[in-house]
Design a protein around this motif. Structure first.
Motif, PDB file in Angstrom:
ATOM      1  N   CYS A 140       2.486  -6.901   2.212  1.00  0.00           N
ATOM      2  CA  CYS A 140       3.332  -7.590   1.236  1.00  0.00           C
ATOM      3  C   CYS A 140       2.541  -8.609   0.430  1.00  0.00           C
ATOM      4  O   CYS A 140       2.769  -8.755  -0.763  1.00  0.00           O
ATOM      5  CB  CYS A 140       4.483  -8.287   1.953  1.00  0.00           C
ATOM      6  SG  CYS A 140       5.676  -9.017   0.814  1.00  0.00           S
TER       7      CYS A 140
ATOM      8  N   CYS B  54       9.052 -11.237   1.296  1.00  0.00           N
ATOM      9  CA  CYS B  54       8.444 -10.350   2.299  1.00  0.00           C
ATOM     10  C   CYS B  54       9.352 -10.092   3.501  1.00  0.00           C
ATOM     11  O   CYS B  54       8.905 -10.020   4.645  1.00  0.00           O
ATOM     12  CB  CYS B  54       7.090 -10.879   2.774  1.00  0.00           C
ATOM     13  SG  CYS B  54       5.828 -10.874   1.492  1.00  0.00           S
ATOM     14  N   VAL B  55      10.635  -9.933   3.222  1.00  0.00           N
ATOM     15  CA  VAL B  55      11.570  -9.579   4.280  1.00  0.00           C
ATOM     16  C   VAL B  55      11.544  -8.072   4.490  1.00  0.00           C
ATOM     17  O   VAL B  55      11.389  -7.595   5.612  1.00  0.00           O
ATOM     18  CB  VAL B  55      13.007 -10.044   3.936  1.00  0.00           C
ATOM     19  CG1 VAL B  55      14.004  -9.547   4.963  1.00  0.00           C
ATOM     20  CG2 VAL B  55      13.037 -11.566   3.826  1.00  0.00           C
ATOM     21  N   ASN B  56      11.680  -7.324   3.430  1.00  0.00           N
ATOM     22  CA  ASN B  56      11.687  -5.869   3.462  1.00  0.00           C
ATOM     23  C   ASN B  56      10.611  -5.373   2.499  1.00  0.00           C
ATOM     24  O   ASN B  56       9.830  -6.157   1.990  1.00  0.00           O
ATOM     25  CB  ASN B  56      13.080  -5.349   3.050  1.00  0.00           C
ATOM     26  CG  ASN B  56      13.422  -4.068   3.764  1.00  0.00           C
ATOM     27  OD1 ASN B  56      12.559  -3.352   4.243  1.00  0.00           O
ATOM     28  ND2 ASN B  56      14.707  -3.777   3.835  1.00  0.00           N
ATOM     29  N   THR B  57      10.574  -4.109   2.226  1.00  0.00           N
ATOM     30  CA  THR B  57       9.577  -3.594   1.295  1.00  0.00           C
ATOM     31  C   THR B  57       9.878  -4.075  -0.127  1.00  0.00           C
ATOM     32  O   THR B  57      11.030  -4.058  -0.557  1.00  0.00           O
ATOM     33  CB  THR B  57       9.547  -2.055   1.320  1.00  0.00           C
ATOM     34  OG1 THR B  57      10.858  -1.568   1.077  1.00  0.00           O
ATOM     35  CG2 THR B  57       9.059  -1.540   2.651  1.00  0.00           C
TER      36      THR B  57
ATOM     37  N   THR C  99       5.570  -7.492   6.042  1.00  0.00           N
ATOM     38  CA  THR C  99       6.980  -7.841   5.844  1.00  0.00           C
ATOM     39  C   THR C  99       7.594  -8.224   7.189  1.00  0.00           C
ATOM     40  O   THR C  99       7.083  -7.858   8.244  1.00  0.00           O
ATOM     41  CB  THR C  99       7.769  -6.663   5.247  1.00  0.00           C
ATOM     42  OG1 THR C  99       7.747  -5.579   6.169  1.00  0.00           O
ATOM     43  CG2 THR C  99       7.195  -6.229   3.909  1.00  0.00           C
ATOM     44  N   GLN C 100       8.701  -8.941   7.144  1.00  0.00           N
ATOM     45  CA  GLN C 100       9.391  -9.300   8.374  1.00  0.00           C
ATOM     46  C   GLN C 100       9.900  -8.048   9.086  1.00  0.00           C
ATOM     47  O   GLN C 100       9.855  -7.961  10.303  1.00  0.00           O
ATOM     48  CB  GLN C 100      10.551 -10.249   8.081  1.00  0.00           C
ATOM     49  CG  GLN C 100      10.098 -11.632   7.672  1.00  0.00           C
ATOM     50  CD  GLN C 100      11.265 -12.523   7.313  1.00  0.00           C
ATOM     51  OE1 GLN C 100      12.402 -12.283   7.685  1.00  0.00           O
ATOM     52  NE2 GLN C 100      10.973 -13.590   6.574  1.00  0.00           N
ATOM     53  N   ARG C 101      10.351  -7.086   8.332  1.00  0.00           N
ATOM     54  CA  ARG C 101      10.924  -5.875   8.928  1.00  0.00           C
ATOM     55  C   ARG C 101       9.862  -4.930   9.474  1.00  0.00           C
ATOM     56  O   ARG C 101      10.035  -4.353  10.546  1.00  0.00           O
ATOM     57  CB  ARG C 101      11.785  -5.146   7.906  1.00  0.00           C
ATOM     58  CG  ARG C 101      12.446  -3.922   8.478  1.00  0.00           C
ATOM     59  CD  ARG C 101      13.427  -3.314   7.530  1.00  0.00           C
ATOM     60  NE  ARG C 101      14.088  -2.201   8.185  1.00  0.00           N
ATOM     61  CZ  ARG C 101      14.920  -1.405   7.580  1.00  0.00           C
ATOM     62  NH1 ARG C 101      15.240  -1.592   6.326  1.00  0.00           N
ATOM     63  NH2 ARG C 101      15.470  -0.411   8.235  1.00  0.00           N
ATOM     64  N   TRP C 102       8.757  -4.740   8.753  1.00  0.00           N
ATOM     65  CA  TRP C 102       7.768  -3.731   9.122  1.00  0.00           C
ATOM     66  C   TRP C 102       6.452  -4.315   9.631  1.00  0.00           C
ATOM     67  O   TRP C 102       5.561  -3.565  10.008  1.00  0.00           O
ATOM     68  CB  TRP C 102       7.487  -2.811   7.932  1.00  0.00           C
ATOM     69  CG  TRP C 102       8.716  -2.164   7.405  1.00  0.00           C
ATOM     70  CD1 TRP C 102       9.364  -2.450   6.238  1.00  0.00           C
ATOM     71  CD2 TRP C 102       9.476  -1.124   8.033  1.00  0.00           C
ATOM     72  NE1 TRP C 102      10.482  -1.655   6.098  1.00  0.00           N
ATOM     73  CE2 TRP C 102      10.569  -0.826   7.183  1.00  0.00           C
ATOM     74  CE3 TRP C 102       9.348  -0.413   9.221  1.00  0.00           C
ATOM     75  CZ2 TRP C 102      11.520   0.142   7.500  1.00  0.00           C
ATOM     76  CZ3 TRP C 102      10.288   0.547   9.524  1.00  0.00           C
ATOM     77  CH2 TRP C 102      11.361   0.819   8.671  1.00  0.00           C
TER      78      TRP C 102
END
Length: 162
Positions: free
Chosen positions: A95, A108-111, A86-89
């Motif tokens: 993802c 796939c930005v966050n969970t 993901t972009q965040r993790w």
């Protein structure tokens, strides 16, 4: 004059030879990624990875990461599967595997939601699947075991551990 040209040519050759030898030494020392195999590992040869893509109409794919990978993520990638975090993790949260789900369905930005994510499983060959209590970058699979992935709401892979 001819002697000076010969000395210069010899020096250039020596430098070129030293560079080739040094480069070859670096290649020999640098670990080469192990090739993936599109089937289950031979007993004890590595970690078998099962990716259940039935949610996308693609069936189940199996690969082998030879040797003893340090993490489940390394096993997944080493068995030949492309992974997107993901972009965040980043890769701490898987993802996409082999491009699924498609970006239009999951950016796939966050969970992703609990109803649509890659669940992660462990087993011994011929055993039963156990849901992982750790993420793939934190879990160290033992050589000779099976790792499983299935997209959905937390179901085990649809085949028995090979």
């Amino acid at each position: 004059m001819v002697t000076a040209l010969r000395v210069t040519a010899c020096r250039r050759f020596a430098l070129l030879f030293a560079a080739v030898v040094a480069g070859a030494g670096l290649v020999a020392v640098d670990p080469v990624p192990r090739a993936a195999h599109a089937a289950a590992c031979a007993p004890g040869a590595g970690v078998t990875v099962v990716v259940d893509l039935t949610a996308f109409g693609l069936g189940v794919q199996t690969g082998c990461r030879l040797g003893d990978p340090p993490t489940g993520l390394a096993a997944l990638q080493g068995a030949g599967f492309a992974v997107t975090g993901t972009q965040r993790w980043g890769l701490a949260f898987v993802c996409r595997i082999n491009g699924y789900p498609l970006p239009a369905a999951e950016p796939c930005v966050n969970t992703p939601p609990a109803s649509a994510y890659w669940s992660y499983w462990h087993a011994v060959p011929g055993g039963t699947w156990s849901y992982s209590t750790l993420g793939a970058s934190s879990y160290n699979p033992a050589q000779g075991t099976v790792e499983g992935w299935r997209f959905g709401s937390g179901q085990a892979p649809s085949i028995s551990p090979p």
